[in-house]
Design an enzyme around this catalytic site. Sequence first.
Site, PDB file in Angstrom:
ATOM      1  N   ASP A  52       0.843  -1.201   0.000  1.00 29.74           N
ATOM      2  CA  ASP A  52       0.000   0.000   0.000  1.00 29.74           C
ATOM      3  C   ASP A  52       0.881   1.256   0.000  1.00 29.74           C
ATOM      4  O   ASP A  52       0.365   2.384  -0.061  1.00 29.74           O
ATOM      5  CB  ASP A  52      -1.027  -0.007   1.140  1.00 29.74           C
ATOM      6  CG  ASP A  52      -0.397   0.036   2.516  1.00 29.74           C
ATOM      7  OD1 ASP A  52       0.840  -0.112   2.626  1.00 29.74           O
ATOM      8  OD2 ASP A  52      -1.146   0.214   3.507  1.00 29.74           O
ATOM      9  N   SER A  53       2.215   1.065   0.018  1.00 27.70           N
ATOM     10  CA  SER A  53       3.150   2.166  -0.259  1.00 27.70           C
ATOM     11  C   SER A  53       2.858   2.732  -1.656  1.00 27.70           C
ATOM     12  O   SER A  53       3.342   3.806  -2.003  1.00 27.70           O
ATOM     13  CB  SER A  53       4.599   1.675  -0.159  1.00 27.70           C
ATOM     14  OG  SER A  53       4.773   0.481  -0.905  1.00 27.70           O
ATOM     15  N   ASP A  91      -0.936  -6.263  -0.226  1.00 29.24           N
ATOM     16  CA  ASP A  91      -1.063  -5.591   1.063  1.00 29.24           C
ATOM     17  C   ASP A  91      -2.522  -5.199   1.280  1.00 29.24           C
ATOM     18  O   ASP A  91      -3.124  -4.520   0.430  1.00 29.24           O
ATOM     19  CB  ASP A  91      -0.219  -4.308   0.982  1.00 29.24           C
ATOM     20  CG  ASP A  91       0.465  -3.978   2.281  1.00 29.24           C
ATOM     21  OD1 ASP A  91       0.288  -4.717   3.262  1.00 29.24           O
ATOM     22  OD2 ASP A  91       1.211  -2.979   2.291  1.00 29.24           O
ATOM     23  N   LYS A 120      -0.772  -9.428   3.094  1.00 26.04           N
ATOM     24  CA  LYS A 120      -0.092  -8.907   4.284  1.00 26.04           C
ATOM     25  C   LYS A 120      -1.064  -7.967   4.993  1.00 26.04           C
ATOM     26  O   LYS A 120      -1.818  -7.250   4.318  1.00 26.04           O
ATOM     27  CB  LYS A 120       1.174  -8.149   3.888  1.00 26.04           C
ATOM     28  CG  LYS A 120       1.891  -7.525   5.103  1.00 26.04           C
ATOM     29  CD  LYS A 120       3.214  -6.928   4.742  1.00 26.04           C
ATOM     30  CE  LYS A 120       3.123  -5.530   4.186  1.00 26.04           C
ATOM     31  NZ  LYS A 120       2.463  -4.554   5.087  1.00 26.04           N
ATOM     32  N   GLU A 122      -1.352  -5.353   8.753  1.00 26.70           N
ATOM     33  CA  GLU A 122      -0.603  -4.733   9.840  1.00 26.70           C
ATOM     34  C   GLU A 122      -1.271  -4.987  11.190  1.00 26.70           C
ATOM     35  O   GLU A 122      -2.501  -4.984  11.287  1.00 26.70           O
ATOM     36  CB  GLU A 122      -0.510  -3.216   9.605  1.00 26.70           C
ATOM     37  CG  GLU A 122       0.236  -2.847   8.334  1.00 26.70           C
ATOM     38  CD  GLU A 122       0.346  -1.334   8.119  1.00 26.70           C
ATOM     39  OE1 GLU A 122      -0.099  -0.551   8.991  1.00 26.70           O
ATOM     40  OE2 GLU A 122       0.866  -0.937   7.057  1.00 26.70           O
ATOM     41  N   GLU A 189       9.063  -3.852  10.981  1.00 25.47           N
ATOM     42  CA  GLU A 189       9.448  -2.547  10.420  1.00 25.47           C
ATOM     43  C   GLU A 189       9.789  -1.564  11.538  1.00 25.47           C
ATOM     44  O   GLU A 189       9.053  -1.438  12.531  1.00 25.47           O
ATOM     45  CB  GLU A 189       8.287  -1.988   9.566  1.00 25.47           C
ATOM     46  CG  GLU A 189       8.615  -0.603   9.006  1.00 25.47           C
ATOM     47  CD  GLU A 189       7.691  -0.145   7.875  1.00 25.47           C
ATOM     48  OE1 GLU A 189       6.809  -0.925   7.460  1.00 25.47           O
ATOM     49  OE2 GLU A 189       7.876   0.996   7.415  1.00 25.47           O
TER      50      GLU A 189
HETATM   51  O1  KIV Z   1       3.510  -1.061   1.715  1.00 24.19           O
HETATM   52  C1  KIV Z   1       4.662  -1.506   1.698  1.00 24.19           C
HETATM   53  O2  KIV Z   1       5.425  -1.295   0.747  1.00 24.19           O
HETATM   54  C2  KIV Z   1       5.114  -2.264   2.852  1.00 24.19           C
HETATM   55  C3  KIV Z   1       6.523  -2.736   2.879  1.00 24.19           C
HETATM   56  C4  KIV Z   1       7.474  -1.636   3.035  1.00 24.19           C
HETATM   57  C5  KIV Z   1       6.731  -3.796   3.892  1.00 24.19           C
HETATM   58  O3  KIV Z   1       4.350  -2.507   3.731  1.00 24.19           O
END
Ligand code: KIV
Length: 292
Positions: A52-53, A91, A120, A122, A189
């Site tokens: 989600d970056s 994510d 993934k 959080e 992280e």
């Molecule tokens: O969103 C993302 O890119 C991340 C990674 C940096 C682990 O969560």
Amino acid sequence: MSHQSPSRPQVSVPDFARFKAQGRRIVMTTAYDVPTARIADAAGVDAILVGDSLGNVCLGFDNTLPVTMEMMLHHLQAVARAHPRALLLADMPYLSYHIGVEDTLRNGGAFMRAGAQGVKLEGGSPRLAMVRALVGAEIPVLGHLGLTPQSIHAMGGYKVQAKDGHAACALLEDALRLQEAGCFGIVLEGIPAELAAKVTEAVEIPTIGIGAGPDCSGQVLVFHDLLGLMPGHTPKFVRKYLDGYTLMVEAMSSWANEIREGDFPGPAESYMLPEATRKLLNTWAPPELQAP
Ligand code: KIV
């Protein structure tokens, strides 16, 4: 046309446990479209995360909170069309796994249908019910502890986490709980290196570090950070392997200058007429056009 390397087998979720058992460090980066996925896969990374970056590095948001399922699916589908050999993870964006188990399953399932091999999410203890439900629906889950960017406001900014004894012990317990709930790995992280080493020792599943020191089972960096595609401040935990932004600006400026000087396109970049057509055109005179 397939861009897969025929010599490289497809990485699967169970490979992560094998890599940790063999002491083979896991390499993960992010990708958001076909070119970034192809570059990462050609470099032989073990896992590609459609992170989600996306919100920060591609869509121009200040943080990841505005990223939606719709945005993530759009980019996941593009990455999946690159058919990477790397394990493909998606994510779960903010609010896609916070409201209820049913909602979480629907969103996780949408990612699997779009080509992800796992998701993934959080957080620790408050997310255990969601992790269990996803794993129960055959959706492999990678946990994420420490500096969790979706908690930016609760954390009061992007700050290194778990520096005091109470928070460090709570993070260790969360890691054990995520493992027990069925996560196949955990991203750590923005935590002190010694704590990340302790977590990695305490759990059987692999840990993937970002700003968490060298003793995790693997490392992840955002594609745009490691290739230097973002101008401005580079965080301490990033090592830039290319000054991609400067190199691309220089290349684009050369192209612009050559256009302005009449050097581009040249004969090599132009299509030429066959001889007979050239001769005909040389004798061509404009006809008198009749009024319609
Ligand atoms: O969103 C993302 O890119 C991340 C990674 C940096 C682990 O969560």
